[in-house]
Design a protein around this motif. Sequence first.
Motif, mmCIF file in Angstrom:
data_model
loop_
_atom_site.group_PDB
_atom_site.id
_atom_site.type_symbol
_atom_site.label_atom_id
_atom_site.label_comp_id
_atom_site.label_asym_id
_atom_site.label_seq_id
_atom_site.Cartn_x
_atom_site.Cartn_y
_atom_site.Cartn_z
ATOM 1 N N ALA A 57 40.915 33.753 55.732
ATOM 2 C CA ALA A 57 40.346 35.053 56.062
ATOM 3 C C ALA A 57 38.895 35.090 55.605
ATOM 4 N N ASP A 58 38.140 35.971 56.208
ATOM 5 C CA ASP A 58 36.819 36.374 55.740
ATOM 6 C C ASP A 58 37.004 37.771 55.165
ATOM 7 N N LEU A 59 36.701 37.953 53.881
ATOM 8 C CA LEU A 59 36.954 39.236 53.233
ATOM 9 C C LEU A 59 36.193 40.390 53.892
ATOM 10 N N ARG A 60 35.181 40.096 54.649
ATOM 11 C CA ARG A 60 34.469 41.160 55.347
ATOM 12 C C ARG A 60 35.294 41.749 56.488
ATOM 13 N N ASN A 61 36.387 41.090 56.823
ATOM 14 C CA ASN A 61 37.271 41.535 57.901
ATOM 15 C C ASN A 61 38.587 41.998 57.281
ATOM 16 N N PHE A 62 38.861 43.305 57.323
ATOM 17 C CA PHE A 62 40.061 43.826 56.673
ATOM 18 C C PHE A 62 41.334 43.319 57.323
ATOM 19 N N VAL A 63 41.369 43.252 58.631
ATOM 20 C CA VAL A 63 42.589 42.832 59.334
ATOM 21 C C VAL A 63 42.970 41.414 58.935
#
Length: 304
Positions: A57-63
């Motif tokens: 995941a990229d933490l900037r993306n909540f989903v």
Amino acid sequence: MRVLLTGGTGFIGPYVVRALLERGHEVALLVREDYAMGKQMPASLAPLRAQLQLVYADLRNFVLTARALREAQPEAVLHLAAVGATAPFLPIETALRHNLHGSIHLMRACFAQGGSVRKLIMARTPGELSGMNVYAASKAAAWCFAQTFANAYGWPIQGAMIFQAYGAGQPEGALIPAALAAAQRGEDFPMTSGAQEKDWIYVADVAAGLVRGVEMELDAGISFDLGTGQPTPVGHIVARIYALVARGGHPRPGLLPDRPGEAAAQIANAARTAALLGWQPTFSLEEGLRQMISEKGQKPGFYT
């Protein structure tokens, strides 16, 4: 216990991974999706790869962050990921997206929708206490939200304020590895005044303190310091490195300006941490520097 780390591929992360595994915990790493597309793990983690679960995941993306938490099903989360630790005057929007929004996404993914997480420990920086740069301000904002969530919703979030960590594998732009590299080349080392007093803690002690925090039952919203409680001026550290390496060259204090807004002293409340965790550092500054120099010379594959 099953523990998920963010920032596990950074400087402190591999030490924490090893400490967790040695204590019998299961470890998952939240990493960017480029690791699923062939990017190599750092040499410090490669020997441990078979013991680790990776979620992407990229933490900037909540989903994507919430999906990674559901896949990993951790009982505890250690949030070490951040940008700007060695380049603290980064663009404001970059700091906010990564250090503030990314942290909020992680907190919400851990607790807003139920799930397995029983505690989240967020790494902090002592620069938060004086708002000394963009990096520190973004970390302070994230901790402010963490306290809001802990107080308003009872989310079991704790903070670990990590003081001046050092050790093999630290980014070359940081003070100690930069001074060590110059000393090993026998070159002079231009530096600031060197008068700033900092609390230097060896990275293996940081890892042990974080693992202790994971294993302890602590109140929501509480924060503890990871440091020695002993102030040592920057100039003394650099001079000691040159003395230990003994290949010529000299520190050159005063040739560079001090960082604007930098606090004159940053010292951990080690006594409070000892009372909270029943833990204290084991490496003296001299031992830590000697260990770093030895490891950097003898095990380059592990730390690069």
